[in-house]
Design a protein around this motif. Structure first.
Motif, PDB file in Angstrom:
ATOM      1  N   LEU A 172     -12.110  45.919  39.748  1.00  0.00           N
ATOM      2  CA  LEU A 172     -13.119  45.576  40.750  1.00  0.00           C
ATOM      3  C   LEU A 172     -12.603  44.604  41.805  1.00  0.00           C
ATOM      4  N   GLY A 173     -11.432  44.035  41.544  1.00  0.00           N
ATOM      5  CA  GLY A 173     -10.851  43.100  42.502  1.00  0.00           C
ATOM      6  C   GLY A 173     -11.499  41.737  42.492  1.00  0.00           C
ATOM      7  N   ILE A 174     -11.996  41.309  41.312  1.00  0.00           N
ATOM      8  CA  ILE A 174     -12.633  39.999  41.195  1.00  0.00           C
ATOM      9  C   ILE A 174     -12.067  39.282  39.974  1.00  0.00           C
ATOM     10  N   SER A 175     -12.429  38.008  39.819  1.00  0.00           N
ATOM     11  CA  SER A 175     -11.968  37.246  38.660  1.00  0.00           C
ATOM     12  C   SER A 175     -12.895  37.494  37.474  1.00  0.00           C
ATOM     13  N   GLU A 176     -12.446  37.123  36.275  1.00  0.00           N
ATOM     14  CA  GLU A 176     -13.282  37.286  35.083  1.00  0.00           C
ATOM     15  C   GLU A 176     -14.531  36.416  35.179  1.00  0.00           C
ATOM     16  N   ASP A 177     -14.406  35.221  35.765  1.00  0.00           N
ATOM     17  CA  ASP A 177     -15.569  34.348  35.932  1.00  0.00           C
ATOM     18  C   ASP A 177     -16.602  34.994  36.853  1.00  0.00           C
ATOM     19  N   GLU A 178     -16.121  35.629  37.918  1.00  0.00           N
ATOM     20  CA  GLU A 178     -17.037  36.313  38.842  1.00  0.00           C
ATOM     21  C   GLU A 178     -17.729  37.470  38.121  1.00  0.00           C
ATOM     22  N   LEU A 179     -16.971  38.186  37.292  1.00  0.00           N
ATOM     23  CA  LEU A 179     -17.532  39.305  36.535  1.00  0.00           C
ATOM     24  C   LEU A 179     -18.631  38.810  35.613  1.00  0.00           C
ATOM     25  N   SER A 180     -18.392  37.693  34.919  1.00  0.00           N
ATOM     26  CA  SER A 180     -19.398  37.131  34.012  1.00  0.00           C
ATOM     27  C   SER A 180     -20.652  36.727  34.774  1.00  0.00           C
ATOM     28  N   THR A 181     -20.473  36.169  35.961  1.00  0.00           N
ATOM     29  CA  THR A 181     -21.622  35.766  36.777  1.00  0.00           C
ATOM     30  C   THR A 181     -22.455  36.984  37.167  1.00  0.00           C
ATOM     31  N   TYR A 182     -21.782  38.054  37.552  1.00  0.00           N
ATOM     32  CA  TYR A 182     -22.494  39.295  37.890  1.00  0.00           C
ATOM     33  C   TYR A 182     -23.300  39.793  36.696  1.00  0.00           C
ATOM     34  N   PHE A 183     -22.657  39.815  35.509  1.00  0.00           N
ATOM     35  CA  PHE A 183     -23.344  40.291  34.310  1.00  0.00           C
ATOM     36  C   PHE A 183     -24.556  39.415  33.996  1.00  0.00           C
ATOM     37  N   ASN A 184     -24.398  38.110  34.128  1.00  0.00           N
ATOM     38  CA  ASN A 184     -25.495  37.189  33.842  1.00  0.00           C
ATOM     39  C   ASN A 184     -26.670  37.380  34.791  1.00  0.00           C
ATOM     40  N   ASN A 185     -26.397  37.918  35.965  1.00  0.00           N
ATOM     41  CA  ASN A 185     -27.453  38.198  36.948  1.00  0.00           C
ATOM     42  C   ASN A 185     -28.017  39.600  36.814  1.00  0.00           C
ATOM     43  N   LYS A 187     -26.358  42.511  36.729  1.00  0.00           N
ATOM     44  CA  LYS A 187     -25.659  43.566  37.445  1.00  0.00           C
ATOM     45  C   LYS A 187     -24.862  44.435  36.478  1.00  0.00           C
ATOM     46  N   THR A 188     -24.773  45.722  36.771  1.00  0.00           N
ATOM     47  CA  THR A 188     -23.923  46.616  36.006  1.00  0.00           C
ATOM     48  C   THR A 188     -22.576  46.728  36.708  1.00  0.00           C
ATOM     49  N   ILE A 189     -21.597  47.315  36.013  1.00  0.00           N
ATOM     50  CA  ILE A 189     -20.291  47.519  36.632  1.00  0.00           C
ATOM     51  C   ILE A 189     -20.447  48.404  37.869  1.00  0.00           C
ATOM     52  N   ALA A 190     -21.329  49.399  37.776  1.00  0.00           N
ATOM     53  CA  ALA A 190     -21.564  50.288  38.915  1.00  0.00           C
ATOM     54  C   ALA A 190     -22.139  49.523  40.107  1.00  0.00           C
ATOM     55  N   ASP A 191     -23.051  48.576  39.825  1.00  0.00           N
ATOM     56  CA  ASP A 191     -23.638  47.761  40.896  1.00  0.00           C
ATOM     57  C   ASP A 191     -22.556  46.943  41.608  1.00  0.00           C
ATOM     58  N   ILE A 192     -21.685  46.337  40.795  1.00  0.00           N
ATOM     59  CA  ILE A 192     -20.621  45.497  41.370  1.00  0.00           C
ATOM     60  C   ILE A 192     -19.671  46.352  42.196  1.00  0.00           C
ATOM     61  N   ALA A 193     -19.313  47.517  41.639  1.00  0.00           N
ATOM     62  CA  ALA A 193     -18.392  48.415  42.344  1.00  0.00           C
ATOM     63  C   ALA A 193     -18.950  48.796  43.711  1.00  0.00           C
ATOM     64  N   LYS A 194     -20.249  49.084  43.762  1.00  0.00           N
ATOM     65  CA  LYS A 194     -20.878  49.470  45.022  1.00  0.00           C
ATOM     66  C   LYS A 194     -20.770  48.348  46.041  1.00  0.00           C
ATOM     67  N   GLU A 195     -21.001  47.099  45.566  1.00  0.00           N
ATOM     68  CA  GLU A 195     -20.901  45.945  46.464  1.00  0.00           C
ATOM     69  C   GLU A 195     -19.479  45.781  47.010  1.00  0.00           C
ATOM     70  N   LYS A 196     -18.501  46.174  46.186  1.00  0.00           N
ATOM     71  CA  LYS A 196     -17.101  46.033  46.574  1.00  0.00           C
ATOM     72  C   LYS A 196     -16.550  47.259  47.296  1.00  0.00           C
ATOM     73  N   GLY A 197     -17.437  48.225  47.571  1.00  0.00           N
ATOM     74  CA  GLY A 197     -17.013  49.417  48.301  1.00  0.00           C
ATOM     75  C   GLY A 197     -16.246  50.410  47.463  1.00  0.00           C
ATOM     76  N   LEU A 198     -16.440  50.363  46.142  1.00  0.00           N
ATOM     77  CA  LEU A 198     -15.749  51.292  45.239  1.00  0.00           C
ATOM     78  C   LEU A 198     -16.735  52.301  44.666  1.00  0.00           C
ATOM     79  N   SER A 199     -16.284  53.514  44.472  1.00  0.00           N
ATOM     80  CA  SER A 199     -17.129  54.525  43.853  1.00  0.00           C
ATOM     81  C   SER A 199     -17.011  54.413  42.335  1.00  0.00           C
ATOM     82  N   GLU A 200     -17.980  55.005  41.627  1.00  0.00           N
ATOM     83  CA  GLU A 200     -17.923  54.995  40.169  1.00  0.00           C
ATOM     84  C   GLU A 200     -16.678  55.731  39.676  1.00  0.00           C
ATOM     85  N   ASP A 201     -16.322  56.804  40.363  1.00  0.00           N
ATOM     86  CA  ASP A 201     -15.136  57.569  39.967  1.00  0.00           C
ATOM     87  C   ASP A 201     -13.868  56.729  40.086  1.00  0.00           C
ATOM     88  N   GLN A 202     -13.812  55.877  41.098  1.00  0.00           N
ATOM     89  CA  GLN A 202     -12.638  55.018  41.276  1.00  0.00           C
ATOM     90  C   GLN A 202     -12.531  54.002  40.133  1.00  0.00           C
TER      91      GLN A 202
END
Length: 222
Positions: A172-185, A187-202
């Motif tokens: 996803l191009g983020i740090s583990e701390d950022e990933l944990s923050t997303y999860f705590n809010n 967010k799913t991996i798909a949600d984060i990917a969309k914010e980062k301009g990545l498709s689910e397939d990617q």
């Protein structure tokens, strides 16, 4: 004043296209030109309420860990000793009222958003808010509380837990701390990917090697 339901209007438009092509829209019933005619969007009650709005009640410990600034595992360890989420939070400088507020506010926002988008009715929104309040209030005051992961949802989370967070963060191009923050809010991996301009397939492609072993074990689990 006449009212058309969303389903009736959709059917009328479909009929216009079917019998008159795109140009048929121009000759559709004159009702569409009447400013006094409105239509009502009705929530699809055929879809279970909790599939239309996921409150996140199956992951209260996960959400609380972010609020009290602890890892999920460390919070679980404290709860296994018989402590309540509220007690742990208080030791970390978060009082009971603040804990409830920070857990419930995101849930209430999801309900309000679903209501504004006509995904649920006003009565369903009231029901969901009461359920969230009752469940969260009881959860934070129960000694040794554990997230209740059941059925298909539990299996999906177990599968996700087998994916190394370091690898997910890297894809996803983020740090583990950022990933944990997303999860705590919530967010799913798909949600984060969309914010980062990545498709689910990617994302799937990036995790393919690591997922293979987890998927093999998952599809053979009885």
């Amino acid at each position: 004043m006449k009212k058309w339901t969303g389903k009736v209007m959709a059917g009328t438009v479909a009929a216009a296209v079917l019998f008159g092509g795109i140009g048929g829209l121009a000759t559709a019933p004159k009702a569409f030109a009447d400013d006094d005619i409105t239509y009502t969007v009705v929530p699809d009650a055929s879809i279970p309420l909790h599939k239309r709005v996921n409150l996140g009640l199956n992951a209260i410990v996960v959400q609380a860990s972010g609020i009290v600034d602890m890892s999920v595992e460390d919070l679980k360890d404290e709860l296994q000793k018989g402590k309540t989420i509220a007690e742990v939070a208080n030791l970390r400088g978060v009082n009971h009222a603040e804990l409830l507020s920070r857990l419930l506010n995101p849930m209430m926002e999801r309900v309000d958003n679903a209501l504004s988008q006509k995904v649920i009715t006003a009565d369903e929104a009231k029901q969901l808010k009461q359920e969230a309040t009752d469940t969260v209030t009881a959860a934070v005051s129960k000694g040794g509380y554990k997230d209740k992961l059941q059925g298909t949802y539990a299996k999906k989370l177990k599968l996700k837990a087998q994916v190394d967070e370091e690898s997910v963060a890297k894809v996803l191009g983020i740090s583990e701390d950022e990933l944990s923050t997303y999860f705590n809010n919530g967010k799913t991996i798909a949600d984060i990917a969309k914010e980062k301009g990545l498709s689910e397939d990617q994302v799937i492609a990036g995790l393919k090697d690591e997922l293979n072993e987890s998927l093999k074990a998952f599809i053979n689990k009885k």
